[in-house]
Design a protein around this motif. Structure first.
Motif, PDB file in Angstrom:
ATOM      1  N   ALA A 120      61.766  42.180  28.819  1.00  0.00           N
ATOM      2  CA  ALA A 120      61.073  40.908  29.057  1.00  0.00           C
ATOM      3  C   ALA A 120      59.736  41.218  29.721  1.00  0.00           C
ATOM      4  N   LEU A 121      58.654  41.078  28.963  1.00  0.00           N
ATOM      5  CA  LEU A 121      57.343  41.538  29.450  1.00  0.00           C
ATOM      6  C   LEU A 121      56.569  40.483  30.225  1.00  0.00           C
ATOM      7  N   VAL A 122      55.851  40.988  31.225  1.00  0.00           N
ATOM      8  CA  VAL A 122      54.922  40.205  32.034  1.00  0.00           C
ATOM      9  C   VAL A 122      53.561  40.891  31.918  1.00  0.00           C
ATOM     10  N   VAL A 123      52.491  40.111  31.948  1.00  0.00           N
ATOM     11  CA  VAL A 123      51.139  40.675  31.985  1.00  0.00           C
ATOM     12  C   VAL A 123      50.460  40.184  33.258  1.00  0.00           C
ATOM     13  N   ALA A 124      49.831  41.102  33.982  1.00  0.00           N
ATOM     14  CA  ALA A 124      49.156  40.722  35.231  1.00  0.00           C
ATOM     15  C   ALA A 124      47.863  41.515  35.364  1.00  0.00           C
ATOM     16  N   THR A 125      47.038  41.154  36.390  1.00  0.00           N
ATOM     17  CA  THR A 125      45.731  41.818  36.517  1.00  0.00           C
ATOM     18  C   THR A 125      45.805  43.172  37.217  1.00  0.00           C
ATOM     19  N   ASP A 126      46.660  43.292  38.266  1.00  0.00           N
ATOM     20  CA  ASP A 126      46.613  44.453  39.171  1.00  0.00           C
ATOM     21  C   ASP A 126      45.312  44.438  39.973  1.00  0.00           C
ATOM     22  N   LEU A 127      44.686  43.314  40.104  1.00  0.00           N
ATOM     23  CA  LEU A 127      43.426  43.208  40.851  1.00  0.00           C
ATOM     24  C   LEU A 127      43.474  44.052  42.127  1.00  0.00           C
ATOM     25  N   ASN A 128      42.571  45.025  42.206  1.00  0.00           N
ATOM     26  CA  ASN A 128      42.492  45.914  43.371  1.00  0.00           C
ATOM     27  C   ASN A 128      41.119  46.564  43.378  1.00  0.00           C
ATOM     28  N   PRO A 129      40.715  47.144  44.502  1.00  0.00           N
ATOM     29  CA  PRO A 129      39.338  47.649  44.579  1.00  0.00           C
ATOM     30  C   PRO A 129      39.103  48.964  43.832  1.00  0.00           C
ATOM     31  N   GLY A 130      40.163  49.601  43.352  1.00  0.00           N
ATOM     32  CA  GLY A 130      39.977  50.909  42.740  1.00  0.00           C
ATOM     33  C   GLY A 130      40.222  50.925  41.248  1.00  0.00           C
ATOM     34  N   SER A 131      41.488  50.898  40.858  1.00  0.00           N
ATOM     35  CA  SER A 131      41.839  51.156  39.461  1.00  0.00           C
ATOM     36  C   SER A 131      41.679  49.963  38.538  1.00  0.00           C
ATOM     37  N   CYS A 132      41.448  48.771  39.097  1.00  0.00           N
ATOM     38  CA  CYS A 132      41.231  47.606  38.225  1.00  0.00           C
ATOM     39  C   CYS A 132      40.606  46.463  39.020  1.00  0.00           C
ATOM     40  N   ALA A 133      39.301  46.352  38.949  1.00  0.00           N
ATOM     41  CA  ALA A 133      38.603  45.309  39.706  1.00  0.00           C
ATOM     42  C   ALA A 133      38.415  44.059  38.841  1.00  0.00           C
ATOM     43  N   VAL A 134      39.447  43.696  38.105  1.00  0.00           N
ATOM     44  CA  VAL A 134      39.383  42.535  37.206  1.00  0.00           C
ATOM     45  C   VAL A 134      40.150  41.377  37.840  1.00  0.00           C
ATOM     46  N   ASP A 135      39.473  40.254  38.021  1.00  0.00           N
ATOM     47  CA  ASP A 135      40.162  39.117  38.641  1.00  0.00           C
ATOM     48  C   ASP A 135      40.519  38.018  37.650  1.00  0.00           C
ATOM     49  N   SER A 136      40.089  38.164  36.390  1.00  0.00           N
ATOM     50  CA  SER A 136      40.278  37.108  35.406  1.00  0.00           C
ATOM     51  C   SER A 136      41.500  37.359  34.527  1.00  0.00           C
ATOM     52  N   MET A 137      42.424  36.413  34.519  1.00  0.00           N
ATOM     53  CA  MET A 137      43.581  36.534  33.623  1.00  0.00           C
ATOM     54  C   MET A 137      43.153  36.410  32.161  1.00  0.00           C
ATOM     55  N   GLY A 138      42.061  35.686  31.900  1.00  0.00           N
ATOM     56  CA  GLY A 138      41.579  35.583  30.518  1.00  0.00           C
ATOM     57  C   GLY A 138      41.168  36.944  29.968  1.00  0.00           C
ATOM     58  N   VAL A 139      40.488  37.729  30.799  1.00  0.00           N
ATOM     59  CA  VAL A 139      40.105  39.087  30.382  1.00  0.00           C
ATOM     60  C   VAL A 139      41.361  39.924  30.138  1.00  0.00           C
ATOM     61  N   ILE A 140      42.334  39.793  31.034  1.00  0.00           N
ATOM     62  CA  ILE A 140      43.568  40.568  30.908  1.00  0.00           C
ATOM     63  C   ILE A 140      44.316  40.185  29.621  1.00  0.00           C
ATOM     64  N   LEU A 141      44.296  38.896  29.274  1.00  0.00           N
ATOM     65  CA  LEU A 141      44.945  38.473  28.017  1.00  0.00           C
ATOM     66  C   LEU A 141      44.255  39.134  26.827  1.00  0.00           C
ATOM     67  N   GLY A 142      42.938  39.222  26.889  1.00  0.00           N
ATOM     68  CA  GLY A 142      42.201  39.891  25.819  1.00  0.00           C
ATOM     69  C   GLY A 142      42.613  41.351  25.709  1.00  0.00           C
ATOM     70  N   LEU A 143      42.689  42.026  26.848  1.00  0.00           N
ATOM     71  CA  LEU A 143      43.066  43.443  26.835  1.00  0.00           C
ATOM     72  C   LEU A 143      44.525  43.632  26.404  1.00  0.00           C
ATOM     73  N   ALA A 144      45.398  42.701  26.786  1.00  0.00           N
ATOM     74  CA  ALA A 144      46.809  42.798  26.384  1.00  0.00           C
ATOM     75  C   ALA A 144      46.911  42.771  24.859  1.00  0.00           C
ATOM     76  N   CYS A 145      46.075  41.954  24.233  1.00  0.00           N
ATOM     77  CA  CYS A 145      46.106  41.866  22.772  1.00  0.00           C
ATOM     78  C   CYS A 145      45.415  43.078  22.140  1.00  0.00           C
ATOM     79  N   ILE A 146      44.197  43.348  22.593  1.00  0.00           N
ATOM     80  CA  ILE A 146      43.393  44.373  21.919  1.00  0.00           C
ATOM     81  C   ILE A 146      43.912  45.784  22.227  1.00  0.00           C
ATOM     82  N   GLN A 147      44.227  46.032  23.491  1.00  0.00           N
ATOM     83  CA  GLN A 147      44.617  47.386  23.900  1.00  0.00           C
ATOM     84  C   GLN A 147      46.110  47.660  23.722  1.00  0.00           C
ATOM     85  N   LEU A 148      46.946  46.624  23.943  1.00  0.00           N
ATOM     86  CA  LEU A 148      48.395  46.849  23.916  1.00  0.00           C
ATOM     87  C   LEU A 148      49.061  46.308  22.660  1.00  0.00           C
TER      88      LEU A 148
END
Ligand SMILES: [Zn+2]
Length: 428
Positions: free
Chosen positions: A332-360
């Motif tokens: 059962a999959l969940v998608v989240a940002t991991d927003l943090n100052p180092g490995s992923c400084a992305v705060d937008s879930m919309g961007v993460i949805l794009g990456l979930a589709c394109i990258q995963l």
């Protein structure tokens, strides 16, 4: 007179209408974390409407049935979706939102070819954020945290999980947890607090990692539990950080004190962390970009959800989680940002949805289910949030796109036009 005509209709205080589609993330008879084909169940209602009262949803359905379903007093709020898409508010179930400093220098070093591990070995990485977080006051951390909550709300996140883990001492971990509590007081974004004292080893314990685990078990966890400032406990179980044995010790001690387990699992190399998460009954095993086949089998059809973080693997320029394989296996999959100052400084879930589709390789509807109802399950809040159903909290978004697939398709734009939290318009 028919029975239906004599029954009192619910009185709505807010309605959202004129939506090209309303995605409820629900279907009669469907319950529990969504996996396999159910991960595609977005509960689409064409030309739909939603009615709310007292902070909760009272009705969802086709607009043509709205007038016969609720009473709408003249002073009710009417939100015109103008042909946009209505979804539940995003539930971002994995962030490190409270931190001091910034690591844009490391961003450049990664582009020049240094790995996450090389940057860490040179004194960067989590330890750099630890230095800045320790140096910051509780007020400063809270103020910066509040600004980040404002930002993610504008991007459609209505509930966010936030981990500590940049203090790495009782004093500074408690400060970080208090800063989160302070930042979220009265804020529209609902926060869920996780104690991650086992994020790294502090420099003071360079030669005595087990000594720090002792401190976690004997002092930090009891103090955090006593304070009521965290609901979950988490460990970064990974080669070079916490071994599965150390992670087990920490999470068992935390569970005994009422802090429920989650786990950073198998991000860079398989370590048996996913299996451990299942064994300990963790709500979620997160990352999974390097999970073993045994780990996939353990997660499949288990109550432990699998959280993938495509922004992190994208930012670290490493291969992402094999989402298609995880879905096919029954995780059962969940998608989240991991927003943090180092490995992923992305705060937008919309961007993460794009990456979930394109990258995963996830379908837009799978990514949306993963970012709403499944994320709510991973935070043990699916009875209140994550889907648009009568009786649930009225947390919803109006997105300025006629079809939900446009969100990941045009992921460079913030499509959030209106945010409703607990039945109240908080962004418009
Ligand atoms: Zn993390």
């Amino acid at each position: 007179m028919t029975a239906a005509a004599t029954r009192a209709l619910p009185v709505a205080s807010l309605v959202v209408e004129n939506a090209s589609e309303v995605l409820t993330m629900a279907r009669p008879g469907l319950s529990g974390p969504r996996r396999r084909d159910d991960l595609r169940e977005i509960g689409r209602i064409a030309d739909g409407a939603v009615a709310c009262a007292d902070g909760d949803i009272v009705w969802v359905g086709p607009r043509s049935e709205l007038a016969g379903a609720v009473t709408l007093p003249p002073d009710a709020t009417r939100v015109d979706a103008e042909g946009g898409t209505v979804t539940p508010g995003f539930v971002d179930s994995h962030t490190h939102l409270i931190f001091g400093g910034s690591r844009h220098d490391e961003f450049e070093r990664r582009i020049l070819g240094q790995t996450y591990q090389e940057i860490t070995a040179a004194g960067g990485g989590i330890r750099s954020s630890v230095r800045h977080t320790r140096a910051a006051s509780e007020e400063e951390l809270a103020e910066q945290g509040r600004a980040r909550l404002d930002l993610i709300l504008r991007h459609g996140t209505t509930t966010v999980e936030c981990k500590s883990g940049y203090g790495l001492s009782t004093e500074h971990e408690m400060k970080q947890l208090r800063a989160l509590e302070r930042a979220s007081r009265g804020h529209a974004v609902e926060t869920v607090s996780t104690f991650l004292g086992a994020h790294e080893f502090p420099p003071e314990f360079d030669d005595d990692h087990d000594g720090y685990v002792d401190l976690l078990v004997n002092e930090m966890i009891p103090e955090v539990a006593e304070s009521g400032l965290a609901e979950f406990a988490d460990v970064f179980c990974e080669k070079g950080v916490y071994t599965p044995q150390q992670a087990r010790r920490v999470l068992v001690a935390a569970a005994e004190q009422g802090l429920r387990p989650r786990l950073h699992a198998d991000e860079f190399a398989p370590s048996g962390a996913a299996e451990l998460a299942v064994e300990l009954g963790a709500l979620s095993a997160d990352h999974l970009s390097a999970v073993s086949e045994a780990g996939v089998r353990a997660l499949a059809d288990s109550p432990t959800l699998g959280t993938v973080l495509p922004g992190t693997t994208f930012s670290c320029r490493i291969p992402g989680a094999n989402a298609r394989h995880l879905i096919d296996a029954g995780v059962a999959l969940v998608v989240a940002t991991d927003l943090n100052p180092g490995s992923c400084a992305v705060d937008s879930m919309g961007v993460i949805l794009g990456l979930a589709c394109i990258q995963l390789g996830m379908l837009p509807r799978e990514a949306l289910v993963a970012a709403t109802i499944n994320a709510a399950y991973s935070l043990d809040r699916a009875d209140r949030i994550g889907s648009l159903e009568p009786g649930k909290q009225a947390d919803l978004l109006v997105l300025g796109v006629p079809d939900h697939r446009c969100v990941p398709y045009r992921f460079g734009t913030n499509h959030v036009r209106t945010v409703v939290k607990r039945g109240r318009v908080v962004v418009s």
